[in-house]
Scaffold this motif. Sequence first.
Motif, PDB file in Angstrom:
ATOM      1  N   MET A   1     -11.160  -2.806   0.022  1.00 55.32           N
ATOM      2  CA  MET A   1      -9.720  -2.915  -0.173  1.00 55.32           C
ATOM      3  C   MET A   1      -9.277  -4.356   0.044  1.00 55.32           C
ATOM      4  O   MET A   1      -9.965  -5.138   0.695  1.00 55.32           O
ATOM      5  CB  MET A   1      -8.976  -1.976   0.782  1.00 55.32           C
ATOM      6  CG  MET A   1      -9.052  -2.374   2.252  1.00 55.32           C
ATOM      7  SD  MET A   1      -8.112  -1.263   3.358  1.00 55.32           S
ATOM      8  CE  MET A   1      -6.424  -1.536   2.827  1.00 55.32           C
ATOM      9  N   LYS A   2      -8.108  -4.668  -0.502  1.00 54.71           N
ATOM     10  CA  LYS A   2      -7.548  -6.012  -0.356  1.00 54.71           C
ATOM     11  C   LYS A   2      -6.240  -5.917   0.421  1.00 54.71           C
ATOM     12  O   LYS A   2      -5.406  -5.054   0.161  1.00 54.71           O
ATOM     13  CB  LYS A   2      -7.308  -6.655  -1.719  1.00 54.71           C
ATOM     14  CG  LYS A   2      -6.785  -8.088  -1.637  1.00 54.71           C
ATOM     15  CD  LYS A   2      -6.447  -8.662  -3.010  1.00 54.71           C
ATOM     16  CE  LYS A   2      -7.694  -9.007  -3.788  1.00 54.71           C
ATOM     17  NZ  LYS A   2      -7.348  -9.742  -5.059  1.00 54.71           N
ATOM     18  N   ILE A   3      -6.084  -6.848   1.373  1.00 56.57           N
ATOM     19  CA  ILE A   3      -4.910  -6.875   2.245  1.00 56.57           C
ATOM     20  C   ILE A   3      -4.227  -8.230   2.111  1.00 56.57           C
ATOM     21  O   ILE A   3      -4.900  -9.273   2.131  1.00 56.57           O
ATOM     22  CB  ILE A   3      -5.331  -6.652   3.718  1.00 56.57           C
ATOM     23  CG1 ILE A   3      -6.101  -5.353   3.878  1.00 56.57           C
ATOM     24  CG2 ILE A   3      -4.109  -6.677   4.642  1.00 56.57           C
ATOM     25  CD1 ILE A   3      -7.051  -5.356   5.055  1.00 56.57           C
ATOM     26  N   LEU A   4      -2.912  -8.224   1.983  1.00 59.21           N
ATOM     27  CA  LEU A   4      -2.127  -9.443   2.075  1.00 59.21           C
ATOM     28  C   LEU A   4      -1.460  -9.434   3.446  1.00 59.21           C
ATOM     29  O   LEU A   4      -0.680  -8.537   3.754  1.00 59.21           O
ATOM     30  CB  LEU A   4      -1.078  -9.525   0.965  1.00 59.21           C
ATOM     31  CG  LEU A   4      -0.330 -10.865   0.829  1.00 59.21           C
ATOM     32  CD1 LEU A   4       0.198 -11.048  -0.589  1.00 59.21           C
ATOM     33  CD2 LEU A   4       0.837 -10.995   1.825  1.00 59.21           C
ATOM     34  N   HIS A   5      -1.778 -10.424   4.250  1.00 54.07           N
ATOM     35  CA  HIS A   5      -1.282 -10.521   5.632  1.00 54.07           C
ATOM     36  C   HIS A   5      -0.307 -11.686   5.714  1.00 54.07           C
ATOM     37  O   HIS A   5      -0.657 -12.833   5.399  1.00 54.07           O
ATOM     38  CB  HIS A   5      -2.492 -10.721   6.567  1.00 54.07           C
ATOM     39  CG  HIS A   5      -2.150 -11.107   7.968  1.00 54.07           C
ATOM     40  ND1 HIS A   5      -3.075 -11.718   8.814  1.00 54.07           N
ATOM     41  CD2 HIS A   5      -1.024 -10.958   8.710  1.00 54.07           C
ATOM     42  CE1 HIS A   5      -2.517 -11.936   9.991  1.00 54.07           C
ATOM     43  NE2 HIS A   5      -1.268 -11.489   9.953  1.00 54.07           N
ATOM     44  N   THR A   6       0.922 -11.395   6.151  1.00 50.06           N
ATOM     45  CA  THR A   6       1.934 -12.424   6.338  1.00 50.06           C
ATOM     46  C   THR A   6       2.721 -12.102   7.600  1.00 50.06           C
ATOM     47  O   THR A   6       2.694 -10.966   8.091  1.00 50.06           O
ATOM     48  CB  THR A   6       2.866 -12.519   5.103  1.00 50.06           C
ATOM     49  OG1 THR A   6       3.855 -13.533   5.328  1.00 50.06           O
ATOM     50  CG2 THR A   6       3.572 -11.196   4.838  1.00 50.06           C
ATOM     51  N   SER A   7       3.428 -13.093   8.120  1.00 51.03           N
ATOM     52  CA  SER A   7       4.210 -12.856   9.340  1.00 51.03           C
ATOM     53  C   SER A   7       5.198 -13.991   9.545  1.00 51.03           C
ATOM     54  O   SER A   7       5.184 -14.992   8.825  1.00 51.03           O
ATOM     55  CB  SER A   7       3.292 -12.733  10.571  1.00 51.03           C
ATOM     56  OG  SER A   7       2.753 -13.998  10.920  1.00 51.03           O
TER      57      SER A   7
END
Length: 382
Positions: A1-7
């Motif tokens: 799976m692919k995850i886009l992580h931002t914060s």
Amino acid sequence: MKILHTSDWHVGKVLKGQSRYEEHKRVLGQVVEIARAEHPDLVIVAGDLYDTAAPTPDATRLVTRALTALRGSGAAVVAIGGNHDNGPALDALRPWAEAAGIVLRGSVRDNPAEHIVDGVTADGERWQVVALPFLSQRYAVRAVEMYELTAAEAHQTYADHLARLIGRLAEGFTEPDRVHLLTAHLTVVGAAVGGGEREAHTVLGYAVPATVFPGTAHYVALGHLHRSQKVHGPCPIRYSGSPLAVDFGEEENVPSVTLVEVTASTAARVREVPVATAVPLRTVRGTLAELAAVDPGDAWLRVIVREPPRAGLREEVQDLLPRALEVRVDPAMLPTPASRARAAQRAGRSPADLFGDYLASRGQADDGVRELFGELIEEVDA
């Protein structure tokens, strides 16, 4: 799976009186464009959606639209509250979020299941996210007790309480054939601050060791520190950093989002995608003559001026550099401790005399300032 992580979006940020609303629109628009181009299965927003616990209607509108657009890219979206957010206020938005297909967790709830999110990608990969919003020291003990863990002793630390909570929430991370993820908003010992974080929530008892995270996690998506970085620990741990420089202490950071590809049986592969649509921040130094030669471009400026302090200096600098949001006198130009040590006798002396001594102690023998003070005294007397 692919995850886009931002914060750490910090929507609503005002920098030295300058609204950054238009910048945030462009930045979050680029984050959405990245999601549409990369087709992640999951987007994680690891806290500090807002810069203040009382966001304006415009800030709320921008955040909700950004989350909706990320969901519209086809990804599942999980967002948690940070230390700048109002956790209960975010929780009040949960009916909207659930209707939009977004998982929003503003504060720690009394049911552990509230913080465990399960999903399946379009290709059939099963995943689970532990979503842990920011937890203050004051509520850490109460949170431990809510989950019926061993009663926290008075001498135990914030890190002890976080380790207990994470251990309880991640009990299912031993299950095979599933990607185990965790997102939290906190400070890990050894990580580098970005420069614009709220200091009280990054130092002292708020820093936790990386060992609070389980070695069975495939990826830990952190928020709170504004610099994108890897954290050494028992599993892959990373801060995505802020997608824009929040304050001048972050001008050397490279704003970005983090993309992660992982399966239940393979290690996480991480890459950063730069976000370059915010106005850059720069610090410039020099005398007035040197500053006159500076080409700031479109950057917001912090100016360290190498001139003795005097009335009107700030205005002179801003005439030269209209994009200067902050003007400081170089500390080397300030009076020495010996000159500041001269104390004035108060008894029998007029306010004008005392103020004159104060100006002298600060190295500002400026008749114009004295005259303005005299006018104020006259107005008060009248």
